[in-house]
Design an enzyme around this catalytic site. Sequence first.
Site, PDB file in Angstrom:
ATOM      1  N   LYS A   1       3.071   4.444  -0.953  1.00 17.68           N
ATOM      2  CA  LYS A   1       3.176   5.386  -2.078  1.00 17.68           C
ATOM      3  C   LYS A   1       4.416   6.250  -1.846  1.00 17.68           C
ATOM      4  O   LYS A   1       4.414   7.130  -0.995  1.00 17.68           O
ATOM      5  CB  LYS A   1       1.938   6.287  -2.164  1.00 17.68           C
ATOM      6  CG  LYS A   1       0.727   5.620  -2.786  1.00 17.68           C
ATOM      7  CD  LYS A   1      -0.161   5.020  -1.760  1.00 17.68           C
ATOM      8  CE  LYS A   1      -1.452   4.503  -2.411  1.00 17.68           C
ATOM      9  NZ  LYS A   1      -2.163   3.566  -1.518  1.00 17.68           N
TER      10      LYS A   1
ATOM     11  N   LYS B   1      -4.661  10.372   3.947  1.00 15.06           N
ATOM     12  CA  LYS B   1      -4.797   9.831   5.300  1.00 15.06           C
ATOM     13  C   LYS B   1      -3.899  10.659   6.213  1.00 15.06           C
ATOM     14  O   LYS B   1      -2.687  10.770   5.974  1.00 15.06           O
ATOM     15  CB  LYS B   1      -4.359   8.365   5.378  1.00 15.06           C
ATOM     16  CG  LYS B   1      -5.238   7.413   4.563  1.00 15.06           C
ATOM     17  CD  LYS B   1      -4.730   7.256   3.170  1.00 15.06           C
ATOM     18  CE  LYS B   1      -5.469   6.146   2.451  1.00 15.06           C
ATOM     19  NZ  LYS B   1      -5.520   6.333   1.004  1.00 15.06           N
TER      20      LYS B   1
ATOM     21  N   HIS C   1      -8.766  11.033  -0.349  1.00 15.34           N
ATOM     22  CA  HIS C   1      -8.049   9.759  -0.375  1.00 15.34           C
ATOM     23  C   HIS C   1      -6.804   9.892   0.496  1.00 15.34           C
ATOM     24  O   HIS C   1      -6.101   8.927   0.760  1.00 15.34           O
ATOM     25  CB  HIS C   1      -7.666   9.396  -1.812  1.00 15.34           C
ATOM     26  CG  HIS C   1      -7.137   8.007  -1.958  1.00 15.34           C
ATOM     27  ND1 HIS C   1      -5.796   7.731  -2.100  1.00 15.34           N
ATOM     28  CD2 HIS C   1      -7.754   6.803  -1.955  1.00 15.34           C
ATOM     29  CE1 HIS C   1      -5.614   6.423  -2.191  1.00 15.34           C
ATOM     30  NE2 HIS C   1      -6.783   5.843  -2.098  1.00 15.34           N
TER      31      HIS C   1
ATOM     32  N   HIS D   1       0.809  -1.219   0.000  1.00 14.13           N
ATOM     33  CA  HIS D   1       0.000   0.000   0.000  1.00 14.13           C
ATOM     34  C   HIS D   1       0.844   1.273   0.000  1.00 14.13           C
ATOM     35  O   HIS D   1       0.308   2.392  -0.070  1.00 14.13           O
ATOM     36  CB  HIS D   1      -0.908  -0.028   1.235  1.00 14.13           C
ATOM     37  CG  HIS D   1      -2.151   0.767   1.109  1.00 14.13           C
ATOM     38  ND1 HIS D   1      -2.483   1.771   1.979  1.00 14.13           N
ATOM     39  CD2 HIS D   1      -3.157   0.717   0.198  1.00 14.13           C
ATOM     40  CE1 HIS D   1      -3.637   2.295   1.630  1.00 14.13           C
ATOM     41  NE2 HIS D   1      -4.076   1.677   0.550  1.00 14.13           N
TER      42      HIS D   1
END
Length: 669
Positions: free
Chosen positions: A328, A558, A556, A326
Amino acid sequence: MSDTDSDVTIEPDPSDWDHSPNLFTPSPPQSVSKRQSSYHQLSDSDNEEPCSSVKHSFQHQTTEDLSNGRSSPKLLKRINKSSLSKSPSSSSQKNEKSIVFGKIDDQNNSAKDKKLDASKGVPQKKLHDSQVLKRKHSSGDSSKRVSETISSQALPPCKYGSKCYRKNPDHLKEFSHPSANDSNENARGRKSTKQETSPPMKRQKTETMSLTSKEPIDIFTHAQPLSFFLTKVHGISSDYNGAYTMSLRDILSESMGNLQESCQFNYMFEIPWLIQQYPTSFRQKPLLCVHGFQGGQKAGLEADARKFTNIKFCQAKLEMPYGTHHTKMMFLMYDNGLRVVIHTANLIERDWHQKTQGIWISPVFPKLKSGPSPTQGDSPTHFKRDLLQYVAAYKAYQLKDWQDHISRHDLSSANVFIVGSVPGRHMAEKKHWFGHMKLRKLLNENGPVKEQASKWPVIGQFSSIGSLGASKENWLSVEFLQSLATVKGTSSVPLAPVEFKLIFPTVDNVRTSLEGYPAGGSIPYSINVAKKQPWLHSYFHQWKSEGRGRNRAMPHIKTYCRPSPTWGEAAWFLVTSSNLSKAAWGALEKKGSQLMIRSYEIGVLFIPKYLVENAVFKCSSKVKEAGQKTFVLPYDLPPRAYTKSDKPWIWDIAHKELPDSNGNMWCPS
């Protein structure tokens, strides 16, 4: 804490799905589809119009992909009162559209319409032709006029008619706009098509060419020392797409450095689109893509890159069931140094279009004069040590060169802390290397003092939610909050006075967003999980971002933060890929002796004394009033609690009470 207190349920965790399953997204098991189907049947009352089945087309999707259920489970239906006419001809002209990665695709409409009407004995094509011919003979129009008539009859009319001020190409594709010549004709021959829509939105200036007057390096420099950005959003005022914002093209631009090679860590990729974001001069430079795909998904990704000879891949090892890659992150190697970018967006077009995403961009780290060293050139935040530690956890030979690059550079100017997660059961000192225990350790060493923060709330903001247990005491309000509420000098604080506020979009947030209901495909909170944890909803607060102009750009991003009770200061701020889930943050097992993590994640922690030489940040979301050292938040403070009528967005149930901002309904397959 005993093993029974940990999250050991072997089932997929939708909180780590960035989007609805598709070609390059892990597909849920059959049992999930069955649960969704059964709920859908229960939620559809007899007097509601059923949601039609719409086939989805993907550019590279194969028969195997379709059989494995990787097509998007989200369907839209155009609301058009003219289609509710009792005449067979008008009912046959319903215009249904398929969604390809969140965009409207009309290419298959004619085939669908013909198929639908064939079942009623009224071929759609002939119906259209007869109507066009009738109009052509009556008005003497040219063939061009015929084409325009077909287009206007295939689309619902814009309620603003010829006075519509919108220039957005997507709007023009979705609604017909009469010209001045036929406005009178329309007024005479067409009944009112006023339809039930979302509340009218304020008119907003769209992006202008003035944004191009500033080079990305200028925007980057202006945002120092915090270097925190949101992605640019199409369709909002240019006032909010200037300072403290970057697009992917901006990050990869020539003004940011003379690129020699790059490495992209991510969950989802659209390879052809990604290559187009690089300047022409950089598109042949070596590129390594780090992913977590297996089997057919891995083969599909590699097939997309086959014509790009400069691309290589590294497959992240996923040792824990249902874990995901996950993370990025970007490594950008220039001729004069190395840059690191940590962000929240998938490398797909829709993630950089109309969503709120977060980015941290490092300075260019120069080469060490003394040669490679894992310790020399480290920062007071131990950024170099922790980055090497994180990359080494992949145990991948493809990343050896990048480990060497990091070792050869001076990262002493890094002013943030890395908070990463890697799959596994971490024991002894390694328990504090990753996940929420790493955050606990950092705040114990560098967080606010107890006297200062004892009454300060904690905010969590995220785009999806995992299974957290039957009660808040299972994980959220004890183990996880204990880490977020940690103060300097102690890792155990009384949690009773600590308010925990969670920001998560409501159904109305999604419905009235720029994307409408399709934005909900990136907010995967499932009904099966929500039913098991109704206690969680009392923590929820709405998504509000007026200060950044992003009320309608669904998050999107967090983030986690500890603001003051007066909301003007913050003790720390974290931007990360980690959603609200045990899979991402980890769960303690065996009486707290080990931390079990399923997924790869990474984020950066901002501590005031390393950035603004103060004990707290001055913070605000009002970008137009922000000073140079103000932390410009992505959302408004104070958070606004859910009202009695607010419901959290749940992605796998129908939302048909009201149409969204584009006139659609949401119908899971």
